[in-house]
Design an enzyme around this catalytic site. Structure first.
Site, PDB file in Angstrom:
ATOM      1  N   TRP A  52       1.076  -1.217  -0.138  1.00 24.74           N
ATOM      2  CA  TRP A  52       0.162   0.175   0.034  1.00 24.74           C
ATOM      3  C   TRP A  52       1.054   1.239   0.033  1.00 24.74           C
ATOM      4  O   TRP A  52       1.987   1.188   0.863  1.00 24.74           O
ATOM      5  CB  TRP A  52      -0.867   0.126   1.290  1.00 24.74           C
ATOM      6  CG  TRP A  52      -1.938  -0.922   1.504  1.00 24.74           C
ATOM      7  CD1 TRP A  52      -1.980  -1.739   2.516  1.00 24.74           C
ATOM      8  CD2 TRP A  52      -3.100  -1.248   0.758  1.00 24.74           C
ATOM      9  NE1 TRP A  52      -3.099  -2.681   2.465  1.00 24.74           N
ATOM     10  CE2 TRP A  52      -3.830  -2.267   1.478  1.00 24.74           C
ATOM     11  CE3 TRP A  52      -3.560  -0.616  -0.463  1.00 24.74           C
ATOM     12  CZ2 TRP A  52      -5.037  -2.641   0.965  1.00 24.74           C
ATOM     13  CZ3 TRP A  52      -4.755  -1.327  -0.883  1.00 24.74           C
ATOM     14  CH2 TRP A  52      -5.627  -2.287  -0.260  1.00 24.74           C
ATOM     15  N   HIS A  77      -1.264   2.892   4.309  1.00 17.45           N
ATOM     16  CA  HIS A  77      -0.494   2.562   5.608  1.00 17.45           C
ATOM     17  C   HIS A  77      -1.020   3.496   6.605  1.00 17.45           C
ATOM     18  O   HIS A  77      -1.250   3.087   7.631  1.00 17.45           O
ATOM     19  CB  HIS A  77       0.998   2.377   5.608  1.00 17.45           C
ATOM     20  CG  HIS A  77       1.505   1.052   4.902  1.00 17.45           C
ATOM     21  ND1 HIS A  77       1.299   0.053   5.199  1.00 17.45           N
ATOM     22  CD2 HIS A  77       2.029   1.002   3.467  1.00 17.45           C
ATOM     23  CE1 HIS A  77       1.898  -0.946   4.556  1.00 17.45           C
ATOM     24  NE2 HIS A  77       2.233  -0.553   3.341  1.00 17.45           N
ATOM     25  N   ASP A  97       9.279   0.603   4.678  1.00 22.97           N
ATOM     26  CA  ASP A  97       9.285   0.747   3.349  1.00 22.97           C
ATOM     27  C   ASP A  97      10.558   1.644   3.101  1.00 22.97           C
ATOM     28  O   ASP A  97      11.387   1.246   1.915  1.00 22.97           O
ATOM     29  CB  ASP A  97       8.121   1.352   2.639  1.00 22.97           C
ATOM     30  CG  ASP A  97       7.076   0.524   2.176  1.00 22.97           C
ATOM     31  OD1 ASP A  97       7.285  -0.563   1.973  1.00 22.97           O
ATOM     32  OD2 ASP A  97       5.951   0.850   2.177  1.00 22.97           O
ATOM     33  N   ARG A 144      13.777  -0.957   4.081  1.00 18.99           N
ATOM     34  CA  ARG A 144      13.990  -2.087   3.080  1.00 18.99           C
ATOM     35  C   ARG A 144      15.154  -1.733   2.073  1.00 18.99           C
ATOM     36  O   ARG A 144      15.645  -2.619   1.436  1.00 18.99           O
ATOM     37  CB  ARG A 144      12.884  -2.568   2.412  1.00 18.99           C
ATOM     38  CG  ARG A 144      12.084  -1.838   1.600  1.00 18.99           C
ATOM     39  CD  ARG A 144      10.915  -2.224   1.034  1.00 18.99           C
ATOM     40  NE  ARG A 144      10.792  -3.261   0.079  1.00 18.99           N
ATOM     41  CZ  ARG A 144       9.868  -3.907  -0.444  1.00 18.99           C
ATOM     42  NH1 ARG A 144       8.697  -3.659  -0.353  1.00 18.99           N
ATOM     43  NH2 ARG A 144      10.087  -4.952  -1.518  1.00 18.99           N
ATOM     44  N   HIS A 158       7.457  -8.281   2.854  1.00 17.37           N
ATOM     45  CA  HIS A 158       6.490  -7.512   2.637  1.00 17.37           C
ATOM     46  C   HIS A 158       5.360  -7.984   1.811  1.00 17.37           C
ATOM     47  O   HIS A 158       4.449  -7.533   1.470  1.00 17.37           O
ATOM     48  CB  HIS A 158       7.027  -5.927   1.841  1.00 17.37           C
ATOM     49  CG  HIS A 158       7.792  -5.141   2.616  1.00 17.37           C
ATOM     50  ND1 HIS A 158       7.240  -3.751   3.069  1.00 17.37           N
ATOM     51  CD2 HIS A 158       8.763  -5.266   3.121  1.00 17.37           C
ATOM     52  CE1 HIS A 158       8.388  -3.122   3.788  1.00 17.37           C
ATOM     53  NE2 HIS A 158       9.311  -4.188   3.764  1.00 17.37           N
ATOM     54  N   HIS A 193       3.143  -1.920   9.847  1.00 19.31           N
ATOM     55  CA  HIS A 193       3.348  -1.995   8.480  1.00 19.31           C
ATOM     56  C   HIS A 193       2.825  -3.356   7.826  1.00 19.31           C
ATOM     57  O   HIS A 193       2.062  -3.178   6.752  1.00 19.31           O
ATOM     58  CB  HIS A 193       5.012  -1.592   7.874  1.00 19.31           C
ATOM     59  CG  HIS A 193       5.058  -1.438   6.557  1.00 19.31           C
ATOM     60  ND1 HIS A 193       4.938  -0.133   5.983  1.00 19.31           N
ATOM     61  CD2 HIS A 193       5.261  -2.578   5.415  1.00 19.31           C
ATOM     62  CE1 HIS A 193       4.944  -0.251   4.517  1.00 19.31           C
ATOM     63  NE2 HIS A 193       5.256  -1.856   4.254  1.00 19.31           N
ATOM     64  N   ASP A 210       0.177  -4.418   4.621  1.00 20.72           N
ATOM     65  CA  ASP A 210       0.664  -5.038   3.382  1.00 20.72           C
ATOM     66  C   ASP A 210      -0.098  -6.413   3.277  1.00 20.72           C
ATOM     67  O   ASP A 210      -0.449  -6.618   2.098  1.00 20.72           O
ATOM     68  CB  ASP A 210       2.023  -5.408   3.644  1.00 20.72           C
ATOM     69  CG  ASP A 210       2.865  -4.315   3.070  1.00 20.72           C
ATOM     70  OD1 ASP A 210       2.491  -2.997   2.537  1.00 20.72           O
ATOM     71  OD2 ASP A 210       4.288  -4.173   3.125  1.00 20.72           O
ATOM     72  N   HIS A 270      -0.031  -8.144  -2.777  1.00 16.15           N
ATOM     73  CA  HIS A 270       1.142  -8.573  -2.026  1.00 16.15           C
ATOM     74  C   HIS A 270       1.065  -9.878  -1.379  1.00 16.15           C
ATOM     75  O   HIS A 270       1.918 -10.286  -0.992  1.00 16.15           O
ATOM     76  CB  HIS A 270       1.275  -7.570  -0.768  1.00 16.15           C
ATOM     77  CG  HIS A 270       1.724  -6.232  -0.862  1.00 16.15           C
ATOM     78  ND1 HIS A 270       3.151  -6.094  -0.584  1.00 16.15           N
ATOM     79  CD2 HIS A 270       1.423  -5.520  -1.657  1.00 16.15           C
ATOM     80  CE1 HIS A 270       3.427  -4.862  -1.114  1.00 16.15           C
ATOM     81  NE2 HIS A 270       2.501  -4.326  -1.780  1.00 16.15           N
ATOM     82  N   HIS A 308       0.079  -3.367  -9.944  1.00 14.47           N
ATOM     83  CA  HIS A 308       0.389  -3.172  -8.670  1.00 14.47           C
ATOM     84  C   HIS A 308       0.405  -1.705  -8.122  1.00 14.47           C
ATOM     85  O   HIS A 308      -0.149  -1.597  -7.064  1.00 14.47           O
ATOM     86  CB  HIS A 308       1.867  -3.843  -8.249  1.00 14.47           C
ATOM     87  CG  HIS A 308       2.099  -4.106  -6.922  1.00 14.47           C
ATOM     88  ND1 HIS A 308       2.270  -5.271  -6.485  1.00 14.47           N
ATOM     89  CD2 HIS A 308       2.727  -3.331  -5.821  1.00 14.47           C
ATOM     90  CE1 HIS A 308       2.593  -5.084  -5.019  1.00 14.47           C
ATOM     91  NE2 HIS A 308       2.861  -3.945  -4.839  1.00 14.47           N
ATOM     92  N   ASP A 311      -1.634  -0.263  -4.776  1.00 14.13           N
ATOM     93  CA  ASP A 311      -0.994   0.189  -3.642  1.00 14.13           C
ATOM     94  C   ASP A 311      -1.265   1.824  -3.429  1.00 14.13           C
ATOM     95  O   ASP A 311      -1.505   2.220  -2.351  1.00 14.13           O
ATOM     96  CB  ASP A 311       0.570   0.384  -4.168  1.00 14.13           C
ATOM     97  CG  ASP A 311       1.272  -0.941  -3.621  1.00 14.13           C
ATOM     98  OD1 ASP A 311       0.517  -1.758  -2.845  1.00 14.13           O
ATOM     99  OD2 ASP A 311       2.516  -0.903  -3.898  1.00 14.13           O
TER     100      ASP A 311
HETATM  101 ZN   LIG Z   1       5.561  -3.042   2.685  1.00 12.70          ZN
END
Ligand SMILES: [Zn+2]
Ligand SMILES: *[C@@H]1O[C@H](CO)[C@@H](O)[C@H](O)[C@H]1NC(C)=O
Ligand SMILES: *[C@@H]1O[C@H](CO)[C@@H](O)[C@H](O)[C@H]1NC(C)=O
Length: 287
Positions: free
Chosen positions: A21, A26, A65, A68, A80, A136, A140, A146, A169, A173
């Protein structure tokens, strides 16, 4: 960022299924959760996260996010999502043994960070990370793409959205959540969350909310998370690509497609926010 990578690179690496997302999704999951946690949980989490503002969950909702994409946080990239190797739209389904890779997935990550948040023997910094990851990842896991392997979770399905070129995607998101809510800021997320909260308390979702959290168990965390992933993945067959990839490829999804996806996006965000509240309540009650 993902669009700059070639398909070959995307396929060859276990990398970026975009950002999950987007920030709006989020933030909203976090604000919905803030509206349902117990006062004990609120106090506990505000203290752990060293933030006594009303935004204590929303402010950390997108940290994973950014993390990562750092060298230190690269290990967490597979956390995720879960790459369900099913065959949508004819057959959807998630299998932990088949689909959770050796580097982990969103289901194993929720289990791991639940255990770590419960472990008061860890340092405060470690438990803060566990809390931030949970805020988070419970978001997701509610994004259908996801929980799907097909075409890198829709990242390689090119579509348009009004005047912009994007992919399926990213539409799920970011584009649809921003279209529904009217923007991308924390303030707009808070307003959207207030609407979803009212729907849970006395509107469209009032009769469903108890079912969203029935069977929820922090001691069987992997099983709870797998249930959420399976439910989310089922939307790939029923809502995301009910008529297959060819029906969305190169299509402008900002009109009729968004209208038909909107109830599902609202549902998934409201549901995961409510589940996050009850999940944190259960953890705080047990520490
Ligand atoms: Zn994520
Ligand atoms: C659990 O989290 C820790 C801290 O982020 C990480 O080092 C470890 O690899 C994770 N374990 C699993 C099985 O995901
Ligand atoms: C939430 O927003 C939707 C879309 O704007 C609206 O139709 C609905 O009435 C709102 N719900 C509540 C409880 O305010």
């Amino acid at each position: 960022m993902v669009k700059l990578l070639s398909v070959a690179v995307l396929a060859a690496s276990s990398l970026p299924q975009a950002l999950a997302w987007g920030a709006m999704g989020h933030y909203t999951v976090a604000y919905v959760a803030s509206n349902f946690v117990s006062s004990k949980t609120k106090t506990y989490m505000q203290s752990l996260l060293a933030d006594t503002s009303a935004n204590y969950l929303a402010s950390v909702a997108n940290w994973a996010d950014s993390y990562r994409s750092t060298t230190a946080g690269a290990f967490s990239a597979p956390f995720h999502y879960i790459d369900a190797e099913d065959s949508p739209p004819s057959s959807c389904g998630v299998s932990f043994s088949r689909d959770c890779g050796s580097g982990g997935c969103v289901v194993s990550a929720i289990s791991n960070y639940t255990t770590r948040l419960l472990n008061t023997g860890l340092t405060t910094a470690q438990r803060q990370d566990a809390a931030k990851f949970l805020v988070h990842f419970l978001g997701d896991i509610g994004q259908p793409l996801h929980c799907e392997n097909l075409d890198v979770g829709g990242n390689t399905i090119d579509v348009t959205y009004g005047s912009s070129s994007t992919n399926l995607h990213a539409v799920w998101d970011t584009k649809i959540p921003e279209k529904i809510s009217g923007g991308s800021t924390m303030a707009i997320a808070k307003t959207w969350a207030a609407n979803l909260t009212a729907e849970i308390n006395s509107g469209t979702f009032a009769s469903q909310a108890a079912g969203w959290v029935s069977g929820l168990s922090i001691t069987a965390s992997q099983s709870s998370a797998l249930t959420w992933a399976t439910e989310s993945n089922s939307k790939v067959c029923s809502v995301v690509i009910p008529n297959g990839v060819s029906a969305v490829e190169s299509v402008d999804l900002s009109g009729a497609y968004t209208t038909s996806a909107t109830p599902t996006v609202r549902l998934q965000i409201a549901k995961q926010g409510y589940r996050l509240a009850k999940w944190l309540d259960a953890i705080v009650a047990a520490v």
